[in-house]
Design an enzyme around this catalytic site. Structure first.
Site, PDB file in Angstrom:
ATOM      1  N   GLU A 167     -17.344 -10.982   6.811  1.00 22.91           N
ATOM      2  CA  GLU A 167     -17.879  -9.696   7.340  1.00 22.91           C
ATOM      3  C   GLU A 167     -19.033 -10.073   8.199  1.00 22.91           C
ATOM      4  O   GLU A 167     -19.009  -9.064   9.194  1.00 22.91           O
ATOM      5  CB  GLU A 167     -18.345  -8.834   6.258  1.00 22.91           C
ATOM      6  CG  GLU A 167     -17.107  -8.601   5.276  1.00 22.91           C
ATOM      7  CD  GLU A 167     -15.992  -7.773   5.968  1.00 22.91           C
ATOM      8  OE1 GLU A 167     -16.518  -6.674   6.691  1.00 22.91           O
ATOM      9  OE2 GLU A 167     -14.964  -8.084   5.833  1.00 22.91           O
TER      10      GLU A 167
ATOM     11  N   SER B 258      27.905  15.624  -1.919  1.00 19.46           N
ATOM     12  CA  SER B 258      28.374  16.831  -1.123  1.00 19.46           C
ATOM     13  C   SER B 258      27.122  17.514  -0.926  1.00 19.46           C
ATOM     14  O   SER B 258      27.329  18.653   0.126  1.00 19.46           O
ATOM     15  CB  SER B 258      29.071  17.754  -1.992  1.00 19.46           C
ATOM     16  OG  SER B 258      30.434  16.979  -2.418  1.00 19.46           O
TER      17      SER B 258
END
Length: 857
Positions: A184, A455
């Site tokens: 970092e 469907s």
């Protein structure tokens, strides 16, 4: 009055007032337009005869007029000007050269910049002096994020720090400290607490809409996490800058690093490096090795993105980079780096992290995913103290859960259900049920399961046909079975082998005829149907998650789209169907579904707000109008109509596992204000879905019952909304079929004439026909009269004819006795009879005998 006149820069000295020289004094009289005194004259004409005047005599004001005459270079006469200068001008300064003008502009610019810089310095000094740095000891490390329902008041969940233990820096291994610094901020111990290059880089990316970056040192990260909101704005970055500088000046580097390591979120509910060491490796932070410390250092950037369990490749790649950085800084030898092996990481323990374990837990996860997609990080979400208002309506969510529980009571436990309900006018998700388990091991969100819709996709096929001018009253062959050119030898059949040789598309939709819509998809083009589905649902071209991740949507295993798209053989999610039918409910306007309506920080400042969306018209309004008209009879045909005959457009869907079983069942429908999709299936699409009575589950069955129960509950008490009744697109531009001529009905066989009914005669009018009346002329007699008893001989025995009396005319007769035997016949001597004399009387025997005898004589 001031002690100096308006032109004096300072207060006057004691004594007489000294005025400016005449050459610098503007004319106050009339005349000339130049504003300067005439050449060789003073600024003010002398006033003769006033030796005691305010200005004094000419001599007292500074010498002779000649001595006060301005030099030629300051104006002078025209004769004093250099040749060629000021041509065309009677008076004024000589024109500047280009170099003079440029220099003048540069001087002005430098003056402005200098002034601004001076102001900036003053501002920075004031801000720095007035900035207060909170004590790290006073910073609360328990910042709970709260999620609310759509009312903004009712709480849904609290995402707090469940696992945190603060430790001093000397209880964190030096190897772990260096690993975090290598990942970092390598220059942490030498930098001033800020990174100017990082800030410039972050500003550039923010201005150019590039990737959002913090450009932060560890000090800046700690300031952001501990003191500030996570809003990505220049004002916040500016505040972060001053706090970081002042924090770096007021606290030692060791104090800052200690507080930083204790406030970082490492994922899996672990806050701080001590909790992370226990969560991932089962050891205290003091015992972390360089390799283990590097694993935790990788998690600082993105706890979920680099979790070794979910992204082992990415986690290990970045782990190697951290170790390389440690070698570069001299914190790890090359030999140690070469011998390093990725350490064993403990599996997840199933910590809920504050996520509810019930159905609402899946909503919370959707909220988290949505905010992560908007640039928030896990640190903000889990420990940022934010207040999040979701779009989920508490009454609607309760209705969804109740509908599932009531309908599925007593049904097989292997059945799975999902329900997603949206507001079509905003895109807000108002109810979401993806299963009963919301958190923990093995949780599955069935609302995002990729399953075949059957469907329930037929409305999209109809929309594609309508766009090509094929109206809903066009007729198509719906007989079953049928073969099509694109699948020879594989006939398409209808459910229950229903058949209709020339149904309208509306009738075929209501009856859900597979052959009609497979043929219609083949006619208009499968790719066109795919485009319509993607437009309505907002699906990308390629799946980004799920079991089909990185594969194209709505295609077969071969990567192409066939006509079977018309009968739902390509996967969709319940979430997609709710989204698609919401587009139909909104008249073809697509609004992306969302779960978060508002986010504020701990101080109440609004970080994000989504009041709704204008949307985009993705399907023509007249097309959607006609699709809705065609869907209006489906719910009642399926016996799933809503209370009060409320108008609703709906479609069932069933995907057959084989001829005898189904794998998926759907019910999807909408009113203008609510669009809802319900799915039912099993964990595996290869398992049949059967109810508690051993019946095959169809869309109109259990899914339809859940949908009907929920829709009735959520719409109760709301105004009824009309759906369109009239189709707008007429005709048929495609391959229609004619309605067959009806066969003539057979002539009926002639029936025999009925026998004439007999004439009823009722002479006495008592209502009894004469042929049944015992007394046809006596209206008082309608039944058979009883026999009249008489006693004709007076012996006291009554009878209609004295049947008990042997002799009804003889009183007291003697009872009959046995007949006496007949007397034996008496043989009489024959009487001699004279010839010619008549025979004596007697019976036949006597006569016979006599005759015989006589014949003998």
């Amino acid at each position: 009055m001031p002690s100096h006149d308006e032109t004096s820069p300072v207060a006057p000295r004691a004594g007489s007032v000294r005025r400016p020289s005449a050459a610098r004094t503007r004319s106050t009289g009339g005349g000339g337009g130049s504003g300067r005194p005439p050449a060789g004259g003073s600024g003010r004409p002398p006033v003769p005869g006033r030796p005691g005047s305010r200005g004094g005599t000419t001599a007292s004001r500074g010498g002779t007029p000649a001595s006060r005459r301005p030099p030629a270079s300051r104006g002078g006469s025209a004769a004093a000007r250099p040749a060629g200068k000021g041509k065309g001008k009677g008076k004024g300064k000589a024109a500047r050269t280009a170099k003079q003008r440029r220099n003048r502009r540069l001087k002005m610019a430098a003056g402005v910049m200098g002034g601004l810089f001076a102001l900036l310095c003053v501002f920075v000094g004031v801000v720095y002096a007035t900035t207060e740095v909170p004590s790290p000891d006073s910073v609360s490390t328990k910042q709970t994020t709260v999620l609310h329902y759509s009312d903004g008041v009712t709480e849904m969940a609290r995402l707090g720090d469940e696992n945190r233990t603060n430790v001093p820096l000397d209880q964190v291994s030096e190897a772990a400290q260096r690993a975090v610094l290598a990942a970092e901020n390598r220059s942490f111990y030498t930098d001033p607490g800020i990174s100017f290059t990082g800030i410039v880089r972050a500003a550039w990316n923010n201005l150019t809409s590039g990737e959002t970056q913090g450009g932060s040192t560890i000090t800046q990260q700690y300031v952001k996490n501990a003191f500030l909101t996570h809003e990505q704005t220049f004002s916040r970055k500016f505040q972060e800058l001053f706090l970081a500088i002042k924090l770096d000046n007021n606290f030692s580097k060791e104090q800052i690093l200690e507080n930083y390591l204790n406030t970082i979120y490492y994922g899996r509910g672990a806050y701080g490096i001590e909790a992370a060491a226990n969560t991932y490796f089962g050891v205290p932070a003091a015992e972390l090795t360089p390799q283990q410390g590097a694993v935790l250092a990788v998690l600082v950037r993105s706890p979920s993105g680099y979790d070794p369990e979910t992204n082992p490749e990415g986690a290990q790649d970045r782990w190697g980079l951290v170790l390389d950085a440690m070698v570069e800084e001299g914190w790890l030898t090359a030999e140690e780096r070469a011998a390093s092996v990725y350490p064993t990481v403990l599996p997840r323990t199933g910590s809920a992290l504050g996520i509810p374990e019930g159905p609402e837990g899946l909503i919370v996860q959707q909220v988290i995913d949505e905010l992560l997609g908007k640039g928030y990080d896990e640190q903000q979400l889990n420990a940022g103290g934010m207040q999040i208002t979701t779009t989920i309506s508490k009454p609607a969510q309760d209705a969804a859960v109740a509908a599932v529980q009531q309908v599925m009571e007593g049904e097989p436990e292997n059945l799975r259900e999902a329900l997603v309900s949206m507001d079509p006018q905003t895109g807000a998700v108002i109810a979401y049920y993806g299963g009963p388990q919301g958190a923990g091991q093995g949780v599955i969100d069935y609302a995002t399961a990729q399953r075949q819709p059957g469907s329930s996709v037929k409305p999209y096929v109809l929309a594609a046909a309508l766009e090509q001018g094929i109206g809903i009253q066009a007729r198509r062959d719906g007989s079953s079975p049928q073969e099509f050119d694109d699948r020879p030898g594989l006939p398409v059949t209808n459910s229950g082998n229903a058949s209709c040789a020339a149904c309208t598309l509306t009738e075929a939709m209501t009856k859900s005829l597979n052959t009609t819509f497979y043929g219609l998809a083949y006619e208009v083009g499968p790719e066109k149907v795919r485009e319509v589905i993607r437009a309505a649902t907002g699906l990308p071209d390629v799946w980004d998650s799920g079991i089909l991740a990185d594969k194209k949507v709505l295609v077969s295993g071969e990567g192409s789209t066939g006509s079977s798209i018309g009968i739902g053989e390509y996967e969709l999610r319940p979430f997609d169907q709710a989204q698609g039918f919401a587009t139909l409910a909104a008249g073809g306007v697509f609004r992306d579904a969302y779960f978060v309506s508002k986010v504020t920080d701990g101080a109440g400042a609004v970080l994000h707000e989504q009041p709704g969306q204008a949307g985009e018209q993705v399907l023509p309004a007249d097309v959607v109008n006609d699709v809705t008209v065609a869907l209006k009879d489906v719910a009642s045909y399926s016996r799933r109509d809503l209370d009060g005959d409320r108008e609703v457009a709906a479609k069932t869907g069933t995907q057959g596992l084989d001829r005898d079983n189904n794998s998926d069942a759907w019910m999807v429908g909408y009113t203008p204000s609510v669009a809802t999709a319900v799915w039912m299936g099993n964990d595996s699409p290869r398992d049949p879905i059967i109810d508690s009575r051993e019946r095959i589950v169809y869309g109109a069955g259990l899914p339809g019952a859940i949908w009907q129960e929920y829709m009735n509950a959520v719409l109760a008490g709301t105004p009824e909304e009309d759906l369109p009744d009239k189709a707008l697109i007429k005709g048929d531009t495609g391959n229609g079929v004619e309605l067959p001529e009806p066969e003539p009905a057979p002539r009926p066989e002639p029936r025999p004439e009925p026998a004439p009914r007999p004439v009823v005669v009722d002479t006495d009018g008592d209502g009894v026909p004469d042929d049944k009346d015992y007394s046809p002329r006596d209206p008082s007699v309608t039944t058979k009269p009883k026999p009249k008893l008489v006693d004709a001989d007076g012996d006291g025995v009554l009878s209609d004819k004295d049947p008990d009396d042997n002799d009804a005319n003889v009183p007291n007769p003697q009872p009959e006795s046995e007949p006496e035997p007949a007397p034996e016949p008496v043989v009489e001597e024959p009487v001699e009879q004279l010839p010619g004399a008549p025979a004596p009387p007697g019976d036949g025997n006597g006569g016979g005998n006599g005759g015989g005898n006589g014949s003998q004589g």
